[in-house]
Design an enzyme around this catalytic site. Structure first.
Site, short mmCIF file in Angstrom:
data_model
loop_
_atom_site.label_atom_id
_atom_site.label_comp_id
_atom_site.label_asym_id
_atom_site.label_seq_id
_atom_site.Cartn_x
_atom_site.Cartn_y
_atom_site.Cartn_z
N ASN A 209 59.54 0.26 33.01
CA ASN A 209 59.12 1.24 34.42
C ASN A 209 58.55 2.50 33.61
OD1 ASN A 209 61.31 3.02 34.22
ND2 ASN A 209 62.69 1.24 34.57
N ASP A 278 66.33 -3.27 37.43
CA ASP A 278 67.17 -4.03 38.20
C ASP A 278 67.34 -5.63 38.14
OD1 ASP A 278 68.37 -1.79 39.66
OD2 ASP A 278 66.14 -1.73 40.85
N LYS A 288 56.28 -17.36 21.80
CA LYS A 288 55.35 -16.59 22.79
C LYS A 288 54.98 -17.73 23.89
CE LYS A 288 51.03 -14.25 22.63
NZ LYS A 288 49.64 -14.33 21.93
N PHE A 322 71.53 9.27 39.88
CA PHE A 322 70.27 9.58 40.14
C PHE A 322 69.83 8.42 41.12
CE2 PHE A 322 68.17 13.40 38.32
CZ PHE A 322 69.25 13.88 37.51
N LYS A 336 74.21 4.87 48.20
CA LYS A 336 74.43 4.65 46.74
C LYS A 336 75.76 5.50 46.38
CE LYS A 336 69.71 3.44 45.39
NZ LYS A 336 68.54 3.42 44.96
N LYS A 340 78.62 3.37 44.93
CA LYS A 340 79.09 3.43 43.39
C LYS A 340 80.04 4.21 43.08
CE LYS A 340 74.08 1.74 42.59
NZ LYS A 340 73.23 1.61 41.37
#
Ligand code: PMT
Length: 407
Positions: A209, A278, A288, A322, A336, A340
């Site tokens: 990301n 995730d 490959k 975060f 969250k 959590k």
């Protein structure tokens, strides 16, 4: 810049020669003080030759008594560094004993003191050592926590002397510190995660990301400047980690999970700024994947949720998460926080200009477990890091603000 380097009797004493050399590279004049047992591990001549200064090894050393030596050296110094520091010297410092050259220097010095402990893992973990360390910390002594690894005694765990470069970087940071700076995280061990994680598709391709690591590294710098010990666990970034931090580089979510779980017990504050993948490919072929005109289907499976596991194991630790959100940021942030078991969550609306991934600034909303909401307007990531620690200190760490006050 005048530095006293105290050396005590431990197998890591040989590393003190490298510490001395690196301090000199930073422009320091170094005078060495050795305990009697340090001389069993390394000869004073080594330090005399490297430093170009007489080495203090004995309280009543002939030729060095024209003035009271330990007082004179203590007044001369800008900083006292003890590396390696044994359990014994730590106990003597904590209790004010003064029966050898180093303890007499410590008790007469008014300059900042930094110590880098090194010992067997059980000696380090022993309640007596930990209480003595807490006493010294409360007195303002900077502790450079030992590193984990194979120890000379054959055991594995924390106890190994920190690397010379880390010791020297911390000493330089202490010397550079303006006296006005906030030192409200002294005694805290902050574990920070930063950057992206990467999930392999095959040996040459991966999913990741846009996290640059800037937010997490800013948090590490802020925590260090406020006196904390910092462990920074980071996915791949182009950033240089702060030298005073213990740095652990990881690639995948699995590696980040393992590194966090290995270090979570040492931490008093955990801040998870990393953008953790995730999902990961269920299959990871060892060769490959060949190009083909047909569409390629990759089945993804969920990765372990590191923060949720930290939340389960948190005990009395403070845990900050975060959240990168694109819609209903406050609502999702609150969910969250509860799911959590967090103390604080910082929600970034990553669609807002100047916020989130790969920019130098950020904006968002801080929500804490008591329901307090703090708007964090557009500011540099470093400023935001300080605002987050300001909130933790005010809301959870100040002694006058206890859990019972909150009820
Ligand atoms: O690195 P920068 O370019 O500076 O960008 C900063 C940032 C936008 C990445 C950062 O400010 C941020 O928002 N980080 C969290 C991004 C994220 O993964 O959000 P999330 O809502 O998917 O996850 C919530 C929390 O759970 C996060 O603390 C995350 O670290 C944690 N998590 C998520 C998934 C997972 N498998 N394990 C986790 O621990």
């Amino acid at each position: 810049m005048n530095i006293i380097l105290g050396v005590t009797g431990c197998i890591g004493a040989y590393k003190a020669a490298e510490v001395l050399r690196q301090l000199q590279e930073q422009g320091a004049t170094v005078r060495v003080v050795m305990t009697p047992s340090a001389r069993q591990f390394i000869a004073p001549l080594t330090f005399e030759a490297l430093s170009g200064q007489p080495v203090l090894t004995d309280l009543f050393q002939p030729g060095l008594n024209t003035r009271i030596k330990h007082i004179e050296i203590a007044r001369w110094a800008d900083l006292l560094l003890v590396a390696p520091a044994t359990a014994h010297i730590i106990a003597k410092f904590a209790h004010g004993l003064a029966d050898d050259p180093l303890t007499t220097v410590y008790i007469s010095a008014t300059c900042p003191t930094v110590i880098a402990p090194a010992m067997n893992v059980e000696m380090w973990r022993h309640a007596a050592t930990q209480e003595n360390i807490a006493t010294l910390r409360a007195r303002g002594v900077e502790i450079i926590e030992p590193e984990s690894g194979f120890l000379a005694c054959g055991e594995v765990g924390p106890g190994r002397l920190a690397e010379p470069a880390r010791i020297v970087a911390r000493v330089m940071a202490v010397l550079r510190r303006p006296s006005s700076e906030r030192r409200d995280l002294v005694g805290q061990h902050v574990l920070i995660t930063a950057g992206p994680t990467c999930e392999d598709i095959d040996p040459v391709r991966f999913i990741t990301n846009r996290s640059s690591g800037k937010m997490g590294y800013a948090l590490a710098e802020a925590a260090l400047a406020r006196g904390a010990d910092v462990t920074l666990i980071s996915g791949p970034t182009h950033l240089r980690p702060p030298r005073e931090a213990r740095f652990i580089s990881v690639w995948s979510t699995e590696e980040m999970y393992e590194a966090v779980m290995r270090h979570v017990n040492e931490a008093t504050i955990i801040v998870k700024a990393a953008a953790v993948a995730d999902f990961r490919p269920r299959e990871r072929p060892s060769s490959k994947i060949k190009k083909s005109p047909e569409p390629l289907h990759i089945e993804l499976e969920p990765t372990p949720d590191i923060l949720a596991e930290v939340g389960r194991r948190k005990g009395h630790r403070l845990v900050v998460g975060f959240a990168a959100e694109t819609d209903h940021p406050i609502e999702h942030g609150r969910q969250k926080l509860a799911q959590k078991n967090l103390d604080v969550i910082v929600v970034n609306d990553v669609t807002a200009e100047g916020a989130g991934f790969d920019v130098d600034t950020n904006r968002g909303t801080l929500i804490d477990r008591r329901g307090d909401i703090v708007e964090l307007p557009l500011m540099s990531k470093r400023e935001m890091a300080d605002r987050i620690f300001d909130h933790l200190v005010e809301a959870f760490l100040r002694p006058e603000r206890t859990e019972s006050d909150e009820e």
